[in-house]
Design an enzyme around this catalytic site. Structure first.
Site, short mmCIF file in Angstrom:
data_model
loop_
_atom_site.label_atom_id
_atom_site.label_comp_id
_atom_site.label_asym_id
_atom_site.label_seq_id
_atom_site.Cartn_x
_atom_site.Cartn_y
_atom_site.Cartn_z
N LYS A 27 0.77 -0.99 0.19
CA LYS A 27 0.49 0.02 -0.16
C LYS A 27 0.60 1.38 0.24
O LYS A 27 0.51 2.39 -0.31
CB LYS A 27 -0.96 -0.11 1.22
CG LYS A 27 -1.38 1.86 1.25
CD LYS A 27 -2.45 1.30 0.71
CE LYS A 27 -2.65 2.91 0.84
NZ LYS A 27 -4.21 3.15 -0.77
N CYS A 42 -2.80 10.97 1.16
CA CYS A 42 -2.06 9.67 1.65
C CYS A 42 -0.80 9.83 0.64
O CYS A 42 0.34 10.01 0.69
CB CYS A 42 -2.89 8.86 0.18
SG CYS A 42 -4.98 9.03 0.82
N1 SAJ Z 1 -1.34 15.23 -8.95
C1 SAJ Z 1 -0.51 15.52 -9.77
N2 SAJ Z 1 -0.21 15.22 -11.33
C2 SAJ Z 1 -0.57 13.88 -11.03
C3 SAJ Z 1 -1.39 13.30 -10.30
C4 SAJ Z 1 -1.52 14.22 -9.14
O1 SAJ Z 1 0.32 16.39 -9.01
O2 SAJ Z 1 -0.71 13.88 -12.41
C5 SAJ Z 1 -1.65 15.36 -7.51
C6 SAJ Z 1 -2.43 15.08 -6.88
O3 SAJ Z 1 -2.66 17.34 -7.55
C7 SAJ Z 1 -2.63 16.31 -5.64
C8 SAJ Z 1 -1.45 14.78 -5.19
O4 SAJ Z 1 -1.10 14.25 -6.45
O5 SAJ Z 1 -2.64 16.70 -5.32
C9 SAJ Z 1 -2.84 13.12 -5.23
O6 SAJ Z 1 -3.86 13.13 -5.96
P1 SAJ Z 1 -3.90 11.40 -6.87
O7 SAJ Z 1 -5.36 12.23 -7.60
O8 SAJ Z 1 -2.93 11.44 -7.29
O9 SAJ Z 1 -4.33 10.87 -5.33
P2 SAJ Z 1 -5.14 11.12 -4.12
O10 SAJ Z 1 -3.65 11.15 -2.96
O11 SAJ Z 1 -6.65 11.46 -4.45
O12 SAJ Z 1 -5.39 9.36 -4.01
C10 SAJ Z 1 -4.15 8.12 -4.14
C11 SAJ Z 1 -4.32 7.07 -4.36
N3 SAJ Z 1 -3.39 6.83 -4.92
C12 SAJ Z 1 -2.78 6.03 -6.16
O13 SAJ Z 1 -2.98 6.57 -7.07
C13 SAJ Z 1 -1.81 5.64 -6.50
C14 SAJ Z 1 -5.69 6.02 -4.29
O14 SAJ Z 1 -5.84 4.89 -5.30
C15 SAJ Z 1 -6.01 5.63 -2.85
O15 SAJ Z 1 -6.32 4.91 -1.97
C16 SAJ Z 1 -5.56 7.35 -2.08
O16 SAJ Z 1 -3.88 7.65 -2.38
C17 SAJ Z 1 -5.62 6.53 -1.05
O17 SAJ Z 1 -6.19 6.57 0.04
O18 SAJ Z 1 -4.25 6.32 -0.36
#
Ligand code: SAJ
Length: 457
Positions: free
Chosen positions: A220, A274
């Site tokens: 995870k 996360c």
């Molecule tokens: N972000 C970027 N560029 C990207 C993707 C994301 O800058 O290309 C940033 C987002 O703006 C945000 C952060 O990353 O600030 C996190 O956003 P996210 O959409 O990547 O993830 P979370 O935190 O909403 O959800 C993640 C997910 N993990 C993965 O995709 C590996 C989700 O599946 C998990 O269940 C969740 O964390 C968790 O609860 O752990």
């Protein structure tokens, strides 16, 4: 904190499916409890927060998530989801409480997990299953949760089953992903894994994969670390691209046409509860080895400072500026660890007159360093607009003619690479985009790379 409650079994007479007590009704606990309820389990959802209780008693979710209101209302109306402020006896206990990090050391703060275990202990009976869903450093289920539960006098892995079944759902798509994603059932022992897997199989359509608890914990945290490192790479590419005068968005699009390359999107930083937190759990577990992971965190945490430096090229303090978006990502209401909030703090500290605008965030939400205003007030007379969150309301819902008529100076900085540059330019705006050459035309010219030699030179 969750306290002790009256001895009352969750399950009604004649129920075949195991009864479930879910501790913590947040982004994960509430959808999970509701999903189990509509799948036929008798569920009690436990959360001590008066705000949570008040919203749910009124039949609506206290968080924004597509279709969650409908699911919660169906679960409550079915009579299979009840609310409580303290745990009650059940066949299965699911712990879905926050696991933040301590700001000084960035070590995992496991107090909520410890408290949840303490609250379960008085109700624990032989044959129960306790599942930890919260994300934790590897080893937590075995070394912390199991010993705490054994204070009941029952032996973990023998008298009661204990497992780590991490959630993997993406905020914004929680309800679909809860059902279709593959899931891990990490048992303290193989029978614990089997027992936990069977419970989740009552609604999971993805595979439920049996493993041990520590491997599930590690997997995870690795998933979110992988994402953080990938975004850090994209952000570093953005910084390099603006240095050499390339548009990183175009370059990433081209690189991603390679069949084995998938670079994520640069932005103003990484936030949320996360991806911005979990990599620190690996740094904590092995500080000497986790070099790349630590550096990636630092690159992402450095992005708000970079955004502020770019803003300074457009307007100097104490100019009024408008920051569009305060949540950690698009189309959610969550401001935890939001880089947009960090940027607002830095801008306030620098002396800008900061106005915030975010249609997903309720006025009065705690922790914002500047006023949250309706769009027309937020943009009025602003010397620059900064797009920090790619909410659909900003990318496709803005009345650009109105915005152009209200601002003080027609300057916009797009930190997500999403604005329709030509539409803004048509209204007279200068459009600066993170990850592109500097704003002025001279600096936009590509700079020669150090050591560059023409072929044959
Ligand atoms: N972000 C970027 N560029 C990207 C993707 C994301 O800058 O290309 C940033 C987002 O703006 C945000 C952060 O990353 O600030 C996190 O956003 P996210 O959409 O990547 O993830 P979370 O935190 O909403 O959800 C993640 C997910 N993990 C993965 O995709 C590996 C989700 O599946 C998990 O269940 C969740 O964390 C968790 O609860 O752990």
């Amino acid at each position: 904190m969750i306290g002790q409650g009256a001895e009352r079994d969750v399950r009604g007479a004649g129920d075949a499916r195991p009864s479930i007590c879910v501790l913590g009704l947040g982004y994960i606990g509430l959808p999970t409890a509701s999903m189990f309820a509509v799948s036929g389990h008798a569920v009690v959802g436990v959360d001590p927060s008066p705000a949570v209780q008040e919203a749910l008693s009124g039949g609506r979710a206290h968080i924004q998530e597509p279709d969650l209101d409908t699911l919660v209302s169906a679960a409550l109306h079915s009579g299979r989801l009840r609310l409580a402020t303290t745990p009650e006896p059940a066949d299965v206990f699911i712990i879905a409480v926050p696991t933040p990090f301590l700001p000084e050391t960035r070590a995992a703060d496991l107090r909520f997990v410890e408290q949840a275990c303490a609250d379960i202990v008085p109700h624990l009976r032989p044959g129960n299953l306790v599942v930890l869903e919260s994300t934790v450093p590897p080893g937590t289920t075995r070394d912390l949760v199991a010993p705490l539960l054994e204070r009941s006098g029952l032996r973990a892995g023998r008298d009661v089953c204990v497992a780590h079944c991490p959630e993997r759902v993406l905020p914004g798509r929680i309800l679909q992903e809860l059902v279709v994603n593959d899931r891990l059932a990490g048992g303290l022992t193989p029978p614990c894994a089997e027992r936990a897997a069977t419970v989740y199989e009552s609604f999971a359509r993805g595979n439920v994969i049996r493993t041990d608890a520590t491997t599930a914990e590690m997997a995870k945290v690795m998933e979110n670390t992988y994402r953080d490192v990938n975004v850090a790479l994209a952000n570093e590419f953005a910084l390099i691209a603006s240095r050499v005068g390339v548009d990183v968005w175009e370059a990433i699009g081209l690189a991603n046409r390679h069949p084995r390359v998938n670079i994520l999107r640069p932005g103003p930083g990484v936030g949320g509860h996360c991806v911005a937190v979990d990599p620190w759990f690996l740094v904590q577990a092995a500080p000497a080895e986790a070099q790349l992971i630590r550096t990636a965190r630092e690159v992402n945490d450095g992005m708000p400072g970079h955004v502020l430096a770019r803003l300074a090229q457009l307007a100097a303090p104490p100019a009024p500026i408008c920051l569009l978006g305060v949540t950690y990502k698009a189309n959610v209401d969550d401001v935890r660890e939001s880089p947009a909030v960090r940027i607002a703090e830095l801008a306030v500290d620098s002396g800008y007159r900061v106005r915030l605008c975010d249609p997903h965030v309720a006025p009065g939400v705690a922790g914002l360093p500047a006023p949250l205003l309706p769009l027309e007030q937020a943009v009025r007379d602003a010397a620059a607009l900064v797009l920090l969150v790619d909410h659909t309301a900003f990318t496709h819902g803005l009345d650009l003619d109105l915005v152009a008529a209200l601002v003080g100076r027609k300057q916009v900085l797009d930190t997500r690479g999403v604005l329709d540059r030509s539409a803004w330019r048509q209204r007279g705006f200068s459009v600066d985009v993170l990850g592109t050459g500097a704003k002025d035309e001279d600096a936009r010219e590509p700079r020669p790379l150090a050591g560059w030699r023409s072929v044959g030179a």
